[in-house]
Design a protein around this motif. Structure first.
Motif, short mmCIF file in Angstrom:
data_model
loop_
_atom_site.label_atom_id
_atom_site.label_comp_id
_atom_site.label_asym_id
_atom_site.label_seq_id
_atom_site.Cartn_x
_atom_site.Cartn_y
_atom_site.Cartn_z
N GLU A 280 0.83 -1.20 0.00
CA GLU A 280 0.00 0.00 0.00
C GLU A 280 0.87 1.25 0.00
N GLU A 281 1.95 1.21 0.79
CA GLU A 281 2.84 2.36 0.81
C GLU A 281 3.48 2.59 -0.56
N VAL A 282 3.97 1.47 -1.14
CA VAL A 282 4.56 1.59 -2.48
C VAL A 282 3.52 2.06 -3.48
N LEU A 283 2.29 1.52 -3.31
CA LEU A 283 1.22 1.88 -4.23
C LEU A 283 0.89 3.37 -4.13
N SER A 284 0.84 3.87 -2.90
CA SER A 284 0.57 5.31 -2.75
C SER A 284 1.68 6.13 -3.39
N LYS A 285 2.93 5.64 -3.22
CA LYS A 285 4.05 6.35 -3.84
C LYS A 285 3.93 6.31 -5.36
N VAL A 286 3.60 5.12 -5.89
CA VAL A 286 3.45 4.98 -7.34
C VAL A 286 2.29 5.84 -7.84
N GLU A 287 1.20 5.87 -7.04
CA GLU A 287 0.05 6.69 -7.45
C GLU A 287 0.42 8.17 -7.49
N SER A 288 1.21 8.60 -6.49
CA SER A 288 1.64 10.00 -6.52
C SER A 288 2.51 10.27 -7.75
N GLU A 289 3.41 9.30 -8.07
CA GLU A 289 4.23 9.48 -9.27
C GLU A 289 3.37 9.50 -10.53
N LEU A 290 2.38 8.58 -10.57
CA LEU A 290 1.48 8.56 -11.72
C LEU A 290 0.67 9.84 -11.82
N ALA A 291 0.20 10.33 -10.64
CA ALA A 291 -0.56 11.59 -10.66
C ALA A 291 0.29 12.73 -11.19
N GLU A 292 1.58 12.73 -10.75
CA GLU A 292 2.48 13.77 -11.24
C GLU A 292 2.72 13.63 -12.74
N ASP A 293 2.95 12.38 -13.19
CA ASP A 293 3.11 12.16 -14.63
C ASP A 293 1.86 12.54 -15.40
N GLN A 294 0.71 12.17 -14.83
CA GLN A 294 -0.55 12.50 -15.50
C GLN A 294 -0.76 14.01 -15.57
N GLN A 295 -0.37 14.70 -14.47
CA GLN A 295 -0.50 16.15 -14.47
C GLN A 295 0.40 16.77 -15.55
#
Length: 415
Positions: A280-295
């Motif tokens: 979950e921690e890694v997933l949240s980190k990946v999601e933040s990275e994805l959100a940044e990439d998506q932005q």
């Protein structure tokens, strides 16, 4: 202005042709890559089935959990393929229906509204499908990144183990060195898993030092009699190479094996739960990275849209005057045609009105003539009746006069 417009249209046409060619070439490359990956997947599936899930494999019992998970994931993939195929067939059916409607175009507001509804329905379905696929791809990318990070961590752990195993030790000649090495290798494992691995190492593996045939026969009789101690006598006949004491010892070993295996599974379950938390921690980190990439991607898309809008505004500014002039000329021509049509309709209306008035006058004249003729005829009949009455009265008077004359004459003659 018209030449510029024509040049712009020709340029846009060439750009569109170039884009179509590029899309076709990219599509062909993607299809070739997919076919290549499909062949690799089939080969990997074959190797996996042969080496991991084979009934003859020594580690089949250890990989049974993985096999169940693999089977479940395979079922999910097939169901997802069926679902995607159904959605694509639905979109294809809607597009075919739209093309069918276009074959019989009717210039009516109802028909235009119907086409608009169909297009909006198709667009909504495609947008929903793309959005669902995008979410699934993002989830798969997150899983892939997380799995890749876990694999890297395991590879680093394996490298550490290899370095510990290959590291020269001046005290390797002493008997305590192998035990220290084993403790170093299993120090990162959960205690129950390490104990189980140590137990297998010390007692001869997953069959307790027995060969596959003897251990299989032992399990067959043990399962047949549901673990009751009476199975030892029957197994003693089927396994002539083992004594009763050895079979009893193997039964004690197997009970210990089952107990420690259950503890190992429970430990692995807890370890998985812990990993889920880390996941979950890694997933949240990946999601933040994805959100940044998506932005960043959205910003890039926004800049591209703004650039396209600016180009469109420039083209519209060039075409606006020409379109307005053409629209004005068309409006003037339509107004002229409408005026001529109105004048013609007015003249036709006046002609019809005059004709109707003339027809009414003729009807009135005919009616007056008929009434006059009827009146004259009625007067004539009255006059004739009166004339007849006068003749009758005159005849009656003459007859009376002749009778009086005759009567006088008779009287005179008689006198």
């Amino acid at each position: 202005m018209a030449a510029n417009v024509k040049e712009n249209e020709e340029r846009e046409k060439n750009v569109l042709v170039w884009r179509n060619k590029m899309e076709k070439s990219k599509k062909g490359e993607i299809l070739r890559e997919l076919r290549k990956l499909s062949v690799q997947v089939v080969a990997l599936e074959r190797e996996k089935t042969t080496h991991l899930y084979s009934k003859r494999s020594e580690f089949r019992h250890d990989f049974s959990v993985l096999e169940e998970l693999d089977s479940k994931l395979t079922g999910d993939i097939k169901s997802e393929q069926v679902k995607v195929k159904q959605q694509l067939e639905k979109i294809s059916h809607m597009v075919k229906r739209f093309h069918k409607e276009l074959k019989d175009v009717k210039p009516t507001p109802e028909f235009v509204e119907k086409l608009k509804v169909i297009m909006e329905e198709i667009e909504g379905t495609i947008t929903s499908f793309k959005e669902n696929q995008r979410k699934q791809y993002e989830e798969l990318i997150r899983d892939e990144r997380m799995t890749y990070q876990e694999i890297q961590a395991m590879e680093r752990k394996f490298d550490a183990w290899s370095q510990l195993a290959e590291k020269p030790d001046n005290k390797s000649k002493t008997p305590a060195a192998p035990l220290a090495s084993a403790r170093d290798i299993t120090k990162d494992l959960p205690p129950q898993v390490a104990a189980f691995e140590k137990f297998l190492e010390e007692t001869g593996g997953i069959r307790g030092g027995w060969d596959e045939y003897d251990h299989g026969t032992f399990l067959k009789f043990r399962n047949r009699y549901k673990g009751k101690i009476i199975f030892i006598k029957h197994a003693l006949v089927a396994i002539p190479t083992k004594t009763e004491e050895e079979i009893r010892d193997h039964e004690d070993w197997y009970q210990t094996y089952l107990s420690m295996n259950e503890k190992k599974k429970e430990s692995i379950k807890k370890w998985r739960e812990k990993k889920e938390g880390e996941k979950e921690e890694v997933l949240s980190k990946v999601e933040s990275e994805l959100a940044e990439d998506q932005q960043k991607e959205e910003q890039k898309q926004q800049r591209l849209k703004e650039q396209i809008q600016e180009e469109k505004r420039q083209r519209f500014s060039q075409l606006n005057a020409w379109k307005v002039q053409k629209e004005l000329e068309r409006a003037q021509a339509e107004e002229k045609k409408l005026r001529e049509a109105l004048d013609k309709a007015q003249k036709e209306e006046d002609r019809k009105k005059e004709k109707a008035e003339l027809k009414q006058k003729v009807e009135n004249y005919k009616k007056e003539r008929e009434e006059e003729e009827k009146f004259l005829e009625d007067q004539k009949k009255v006059w004739e009746e009166e004339e007849k009455e006068r003749h009758r009265q005159n005849s009656a008077r003459e007859i009376h006069r002749f009778r009086d004359r005759d009567q006088r004459k008779i009287q005179e003659k008689l006198a």
